[in-house]
Design a protein around this motif. Structure first.
Motif, short mmCIF file in Angstrom:
data_model
loop_
_atom_site.label_atom_id
_atom_site.label_comp_id
_atom_site.label_asym_id
_atom_site.label_seq_id
_atom_site.Cartn_x
_atom_site.Cartn_y
_atom_site.Cartn_z
N ASP A 44 0.84 -1.20 0.00
CA ASP A 44 0.00 0.00 0.00
C ASP A 44 0.88 1.25 0.00
O ASP A 44 2.06 1.21 0.36
N ASP A 45 0.29 2.38 -0.42
CA ASP A 45 1.03 3.65 -0.42
C ASP A 45 1.50 3.98 0.99
O ASP A 45 0.82 3.73 1.99
N ASN A 46 2.69 4.56 1.08
CA ASN A 46 3.28 5.01 2.35
C ASN A 46 3.56 3.86 3.32
O ASN A 46 3.61 4.07 4.54
N HIS A 47 3.71 2.64 2.79
CA HIS A 47 4.12 1.53 3.65
C HIS A 47 5.54 1.12 3.28
O HIS A 47 6.22 1.82 2.53
N PRO A 50 5.88 -0.10 -1.01
CA PRO A 50 4.77 0.39 -1.85
C PRO A 50 4.89 -0.07 -3.30
O PRO A 50 5.96 -0.02 -3.90
N LYS A 52 1.90 -0.02 -6.49
CA LYS A 52 0.51 0.10 -6.93
C LYS A 52 0.08 -1.11 -7.75
O LYS A 52 -1.06 -1.58 -7.65
N LYS A 119 1.59 2.66 13.25
CA LYS A 119 2.70 2.84 12.31
C LYS A 119 3.99 3.27 13.01
O LYS A 119 5.09 3.08 12.48
N GLU A 123 7.86 2.26 12.14
CA GLU A 123 8.89 3.28 11.91
C GLU A 123 10.05 3.11 12.88
O GLU A 123 11.22 3.30 12.50
#
Length: 220
Positions: A44-47, A50, A52, A119, A123
């Motif tokens: 997924d975006d911002n994981h 990423p 698409k 999250k 991080e």
């Protein structure tokens, strides 16, 4: 006593077949669905990984498979079932459509559980130099384990219902007993007993899932 003498053996056999189909299907569904669910999250975006293309392809496969009613799926995959196990009837044959039907469900359950994870934990692991695989297997999955266990109990209960439905095409189990004896032969007593057994199985699975989840939650 007369009821047990007449139906005791087939009731025990049907229960064992239902448990066999259910838990074998859960094992294989998680074997395929767990990595799929993880891939849906991390792509997924911002994981952490990423992509698409990967996310959209997997999401489309999951959505299409989940859109097909299970009774239709049972019939549609009969040629594939014959190719895999050599027959389209019996408990072993039922496992094939059960796995196909449950895998996308598992993927979404895993995705939902992993997305609940803070999250900040991911991080923090990345800042300490953990690789993507280490983040997945040492952080994301262990931290989400209580939710994953609850999801597995929901999946198992769903497959109990699916296995009963598979009795409509000769898969065996309690569903087959309910159809052959309860519906075609009007054995209402046996129908009632099969319902009670299914309810007890579901309650036992739910209790075990809740108990294990609470135990794991205390560890964290």
């Amino acid at each position: 006593m007369e009821f047990l003498n007449e139906f005791g053996d087939i009731l025990i056999k049907g229960t064992m077949e239902t448990l066999y189909m259910t838990f074998a299907s859960v094992f294989f569904a998680y074997l395929f669905g767990l990595p799929m669910g993880v891939a849906l999250v991390v792509s997924d975006d911002n994981h952490i990984m990423p992509s698409k293309i990967v996310n959209r392809v997997l999401g489309t496969i999951v959505n299409i498979t989940r859109s097909v009613p299970f009774i239709i799926l049972l019939i549609a995959v009969i040629p594939f079932t014959r190719m895999v196990v050599g027959t389209a009837i019996g408990a072993n044959a039922a496992i094939v459509p059960l796995v196909i039907g449950a895998t996308p469900f598992v993927a979404r359950m895993v995705e939902s559980s992993l997305k609940e994870l803070n999250k900040g934990i991911i991080e923090a692991a990345a800042s300490m130099g953990c690789s993507n695989l280490e983040i997945i297997y040492k952080v994301m999955i262990p931290e989400s384990m209580p939710s994953l266990v609850l999801g597995s109990s929901i999946t198992t209960i769903t497959l109990v219902g699916y296995s009963a439905m598979a009795g409509a095409i000769g898969a065996g189990g309690l569903g087959d007993l309910a159809i052959r004896y309860g519906y075609y032969r009007y054995e209402s007593e046996l129908m009632l007993v099969t319902i009670v057994v299914l309810v007890l199985i579901v309650q036992a699975i739910q209790f075990a899932g809740n108990h294990i989840s609470k135990k794991i939650n205390r560890l964290y």
